[in-house]
Design a protein around this motif. Structure first.
Motif, short mmCIF file in Angstrom:
data_model
loop_
_atom_site.label_atom_id
_atom_site.label_comp_id
_atom_site.label_asym_id
_atom_site.label_seq_id
_atom_site.Cartn_x
_atom_site.Cartn_y
_atom_site.Cartn_z
N TYR A 88 7.85 2.21 -15.59
CA TYR A 88 8.60 2.54 -14.38
C TYR A 88 8.26 3.96 -13.92
O TYR A 88 8.03 4.20 -12.72
N LYS A 91 4.90 4.23 -12.28
CA LYS A 91 4.89 3.68 -10.91
C LYS A 91 5.62 4.61 -9.94
O LYS A 91 5.16 4.81 -8.81
N SER A 92 6.74 5.16 -10.37
CA SER A 92 7.47 6.08 -9.49
C SER A 92 6.69 7.37 -9.27
O SER A 92 6.75 7.98 -8.20
N PHE A 139 9.22 -2.40 -5.11
CA PHE A 139 8.97 -0.97 -5.03
C PHE A 139 8.75 -0.49 -3.59
O PHE A 139 8.70 0.71 -3.34
#
Length: 290
Positions: A88, A91-92, A139
């Motif tokens: 996570y 990706k962020s 997302f």
């Protein structure tokens, strides 16, 4: 703007220091192998803190293994195995970095060649971001939120606003969403509070750090706009120090809600109680001396 959220390494226990380094190496490896090889070039320690916060919310237990990497090809290093908190945060980090590049391109302080490099980097990351948003469309919501907040910050800068609290609020909301995205209930509220305090701290300290450079190059800085000069702004650093201390206290209180969770809570406490204070003192005291 990033690089201020670090632990005071000299105060970490050996096992804590080893875990922290394994988290950083594991995050770098996860980014390179699963998200964007190019993104590892701009990885900052701030995202390791985000990994810890997400893991605390999920009550997650890390596992590590020795592995070689491009940066250290001759000797294996301990790396946390790719897991949900690492993935996570990888990706962020891609979403935030890509969105932030637009802001860097608008920055008048950037010369032609710097902007050219930024544009090339952005093109490379755009391919990885498109792949992520196509594979995991949820997302898109986070990317839209981050872009919206950065656009609002850019609009305030264009207006030459001196409202530092307004800038901090927007960046705090941005970091709050990144920290809490995908969570529900108490975990979302706690992580949102942590992210908001981190965002306000980062924006405030970054404005202090860039004072002289922004003044010299005639770049926007809300503290320069409010106090007219870097010298007058530095005279108000005692008040700024109190505000930064307040953000750290809010962080500490929010982390306390995870008190019964895994032992790496102590690494997070080190970051908040020692590391962030050390970063603030380094910048504020150094500029007072000058």
């Amino acid at each position: 703007m990033f690089g201020y959220i670090k632990p005071q390494k000299s105060e970490l226990l050996v096992r804590q220091s080893e875990l922290y380094r394994a988290l950083y190496c594991g995050l770098c490896d996860t980014i390179s192998s699963r998200v964007s090889p190019a993104l590892s070039l701009s990885l900052s320690y701030d995202f390791v803190f985000l990994v810890i916060v997400r893991a605390l919310a999920e009550d997650f237990q890390f596992s590590a293994r020795p592995k070689r990497c491009i940066a250290h090809p001759t000797k294996k290093r301990s790396m946390v195995i790719p897991c949900e908190p690492l993935e996570y945060c990888a990706k962020s980090a891609l979403i935030l970095t890509y969105a932030k590049l637009d802001d860097d391109i608008r920055d008048p302080d950037r010369g032609f060649f710097k902007k050219l490099i930024i544009r090339l980097y952005r093109v490379i990351l755009s391919r990885d971001l498109k792949r992520l948003l196509k594979k995991e469309p949820e997302f898109k919501e986070l990317y839209g939120f981050v872009s919206d907040k950065l656009d609002k910050i850019a609009a305030l800068e264009k207006e030459s606003s001196s409202d530092l609290d307004g800038f901090c609020k927007l960046f705090g909301e941005l970091m709050g969403e990144i920290c809490s995205f995908g969570f529900e209930g108490n975990n979302r509220l706690i992580c949102q509070s942590i992210g908001e305090s981190v965002g306000k701290y980062i924006y405030t300290l970054d404005a202090c750090d860039d004072l002289e450079r922004d003044e010299k190059k005639h770049c926007f800085n809300p503290l320069l706009k409010k106090y007219s000069s870097s010298e007058r702004a530095i005279e108000e650093f005692e008040q700024v120090d109190m505000v930064l201390g307040m953000y750290c206290a809010e962080l500490d209180a929010a982390l306390g809600l995870f008190e019964s969770r895994k032992d790496y809570i102590n690494i997070a406490y080190n970051v908040v109680r020692l590391g962030m204070g050390a970063q603030a003192r380094r910048i504020l005291i150094e500029k007072r001396k000058k």
